[in-house]
Design an enzyme around this catalytic site. Structure first.
Site, short mmCIF file in Angstrom:
data_model
loop_
_atom_site.label_atom_id
_atom_site.label_comp_id
_atom_site.label_asym_id
_atom_site.label_seq_id
_atom_site.Cartn_x
_atom_site.Cartn_y
_atom_site.Cartn_z
CG ASP A 1 -1.71 -1.31 1.31
OD1 ASP A 1 -2.48 -1.59 0.39
OD2 ASP A 1 -1.52 -2.07 2.28
CG HIS B 1 -3.69 -5.10 3.28
ND1 HIS B 1 -3.05 -4.31 2.38
CD2 HIS B 1 -3.99 -6.24 2.61
CE1 HIS B 1 -2.98 -4.93 1.21
NE2 HIS B 1 -3.54 -6.11 1.33
N1 NAD Z 1 -0.74 -7.83 2.82
C1 NAD Z 1 -0.70 -7.59 1.53
O1 NAD Z 1 -0.36 -6.51 1.09
C2 NAD Z 1 -1.09 -8.66 0.54
C3 NAD Z 1 -0.94 -8.41 -0.83
C4 NAD Z 1 -1.30 -9.39 -1.73
C5 NAD Z 1 -1.80 -10.61 -1.27
N2 NAD Z 1 -1.95 -10.82 0.06
C6 NAD Z 1 -2.43 -12.11 0.58
O2 NAD Z 1 -1.39 -13.08 0.44
C7 NAD Z 1 -1.97 -14.38 0.43
C8 NAD Z 1 -1.36 -15.23 -0.67
O3 NAD Z 1 -1.66 -14.68 -1.94
P1 NAD Z 1 -1.37 -15.51 -3.26
O4 NAD Z 1 -1.80 -14.66 -4.38
O5 NAD Z 1 0.01 -16.05 -3.26
O6 NAD Z 1 -2.40 -16.72 -3.08
P2 NAD Z 1 -2.36 -18.17 -3.73
O7 NAD Z 1 -3.71 -18.73 -3.51
O8 NAD Z 1 -1.80 -18.13 -5.10
O9 NAD Z 1 -1.31 -18.97 -2.82
C9 NAD Z 1 -1.54 -19.23 -1.47
C10 NAD Z 1 -0.84 -20.53 -1.13
O10 NAD Z 1 -0.95 -20.71 0.27
C11 NAD Z 1 -1.17 -22.08 0.51
N3 NAD Z 1 -1.71 -22.30 1.85
C12 NAD Z 1 -2.98 -22.22 2.28
N4 NAD Z 1 -3.06 -22.52 3.58
C13 NAD Z 1 -1.81 -22.78 4.00
C14 NAD Z 1 -1.25 -23.17 5.24
N5 NAD Z 1 -2.03 -23.35 6.32
N6 NAD Z 1 0.08 -23.36 5.32
C15 NAD Z 1 0.86 -23.19 4.24
N7 NAD Z 1 0.38 -22.85 3.03
C16 NAD Z 1 -0.94 -22.64 2.91
C17 NAD Z 1 -2.09 -22.49 -0.61
O11 NAD Z 1 -2.10 -23.89 -0.79
C18 NAD Z 1 -1.48 -21.76 -1.80
O12 NAD Z 1 -0.47 -22.52 -2.44
C19 NAD Z 1 -3.46 -14.17 0.32
O13 NAD Z 1 -4.02 -14.28 1.62
C20 NAD Z 1 -3.58 -12.74 -0.15
O14 NAD Z 1 -4.81 -12.17 0.21
C21 NAD Z 1 -1.58 -9.88 0.97
C1 NAG Z 2 -9.33 -5.92 7.26
O1 NAG Z 2 -8.56 -6.16 6.11
C2 NAG Z 2 -8.51 -7.51 5.71
C3 NAG Z 2 -7.51 -7.63 4.59
O2 NAG Z 2 -6.25 -7.65 5.17
C4 NAG Z 2 -9.87 -7.97 5.29
O3 NAG Z 2 -9.83 -9.33 4.91
C5 NAG Z 2 -10.80 -7.79 6.50
O4 NAG Z 2 -12.12 -8.14 6.11
C6 NAG Z 2 -10.76 -6.35 7.02
N1 NAG Z 2 -11.50 -6.30 8.27
C7 NAG Z 2 -12.73 -5.83 8.39
C8 NAG Z 2 -13.32 -5.88 9.77
O5 NAG Z 2 -13.35 -5.37 7.46
#
Ligand code: NAD
Ligand code: NAG
Ligand code: NAG
Ligand code: NAG
Length: 307
Positions: free
Chosen positions: A160, A188
């Site tokens: 972000d 987030h």
């Molecule tokens: N914070 C941020 O800025 C941000 C940004 C982008 C994505 N995300 C989050 O990152 C995560 C991953 O995104 P992605 O695009 O790589 O998803 P994806 O679905 O391509 O990959 C996720 C992987 O995690 C694995 N997984 C699920 N549960 C698990 C566990 N208990 N232990 C180990 N592995 C497990 C799945 O099998 C899959 O291979 C998602 O939750 C997404 O929302 C966060």
């Molecule tokens: C806070 O952000 C997360 C993404 O990180 C989202 O999944 C969640 O729903 C949000 N929480 C609320 C209470 O809306």
């Protein structure tokens, strides 16, 4: 003489963020060009065949710093003696799933992984939580690892931050490196508040406030904020997949900047809370709204944690 290899875990290692991330880590972008690495790759059992393909590709990169790759579906293997843990994997939202049930599933995952950190990792481990809901998952992991300092846990907001910085830079026609002190407050999610009231822009040889550089307060208080808040959704709409390349880049930036300078012994404390920032009423109302969301989510998560 080469340094001892460090042990770095990436969970969700068969997923799309990991696919962009692992190469950067393994080639030294995060921990340094002279730091050998052992990569531990955790995913769930059904994904092990896919993970094997990722391992093959990492081997085929023929990287000098990558000493060993350990793919696994077992926490006791994945979390052993870790120096750094990047927790990307989480429970994705499934069709018709209630928000509460999703949160409950994620609390279970991060409680278990927190406990595994507590039991198996080094006490100096640096933990970055990426899997959503990242803020709350991070809290759960930290609470479940009482023997590791809570300062060593952080969640990813750098994506972000990078988005906000880049929007300002593009508007000014300068590189993003010339924009500093952008702040992201809160969850987030689309309630996050990208705050440019402390932002400085280096333009035409002098340092200006963001407001003076852009000269369009309506944009800064309107479309700029909503663009950053909704950037994730905009990427999904266009790509039909969520942000992965930019998320991986943000993970590298975050780990390098706030965690790993201390891991590599450059300094002890690499982040601190900035006190006494002036916050105006506009900012305060936006911060309160996103804070309320976090508090609500925390309170629900804690009931699932059983503490
Ligand atoms: N914070 C941020 O800025 C941000 C940004 C982008 C994505 N995300 C989050 O990152 C995560 C991953 O995104 P992605 O695009 O790589 O998803 P994806 O679905 O391509 O990959 C996720 C992987 O995690 C694995 N997984 C699920 N549960 C698990 C566990 N208990 N232990 C180990 N592995 C497990 C799945 O099998 C899959 O291979 C998602 O939750 C997404 O929302 C966060
Ligand atoms: C806070 O952000 C997360 C993404 O990180 C989202 O999944 C969640 O729903 C949000 N929480 C609320 C209470 O809306
Ligand atoms: C500001 O930008 C100029 C080029 O426009 C550059 O020479 C100078 O080093 C920059 N200053 C900082 C503090 O980055
Ligand atoms: C930011 C950070 O990583 N802080 C601490 C992590 O834990 C060790 C002790 O285990 C501290 O020395 C670090 O300062």
């Amino acid at each position: 003489m080469q340094a001892e290899p460090i042990r770095v875990l990436v969970t969700g290692a068969a997923g799309q963020i990991a696919y962009s991330l692992l190469f950067s880590i393994a080639k030294g972008d995060v921990f340094g060009q002279d730091q050998p690495i052992i990569l531990l790759l955790l995913d769930i059992t059904p994904m092990l065949p896919v993970l094997e393909g990722v391992v093959m590709e990492l081997q085929d990169c023929a990287l000098p710093l990558l000493k060993e790759i350990i793919p696994t579906d077992k926490e006791e293997v994945a979390f052993k003696d870790l120096d750094a843990a990047i927790l990307v994997g989480s429970m994705p939202r499934k069709e018709g799933m209630e928000r509460k049930d999703l949160l409950k599933a994620n609390v279970a995952i991060f409680k278990s992984q927190g406990a595994a950190l507590d039991k198996y990792a080094k006490k100096t481990v640096k933990v970055l939580v990426v899997g959503n809901p990242a803020n709350t998952n991070c809290l759960v992991a930290a609470k479940s690892a009482p023997s590791i300092p809570k300062e060593n846990f952080s969640c990813l907001t750098r994506l972000d931050h990078n988005r906000a910085r880049s929007q300002v830079a593009m508007r000014c026609g300068i590189p993003a490196t010339q924009v500093k002190n952008v702040i992201i407050w809160g969850n987030h999610s689309s309630t996050q508040y990208p705050d440019v009231h402390h932002c400085k822009v280096n333009m035409s040889g002098s340092e200006l406030t963001c407001f003076d550089a852009i000269k369009d307060d309506d944009w800064l208080k309107g479309d700029f904020i909503t663009t950053v808040q909704q950037r994730g959704a905009a990427v999904i709409k266009a790509r039909k997949l969520s942000s992965a390349m930019s998320a991986a880049k943000a993970i590298c930036d975050h780990m390098r900047d706030i965690c790993c300078k201390s891991l590599l012994g450059y300094c002890h404390w690499t982040w601190k809370i900035v006190d006494s920032l002036a916050i105006n009423d506009f900012s305060k109302s936006k911060m309160d709204a996103t804070a309320a969301e976090l508090v609500e989510e925390r309170d629900t998560a804690v009931t699932f944690l059983g503490v």
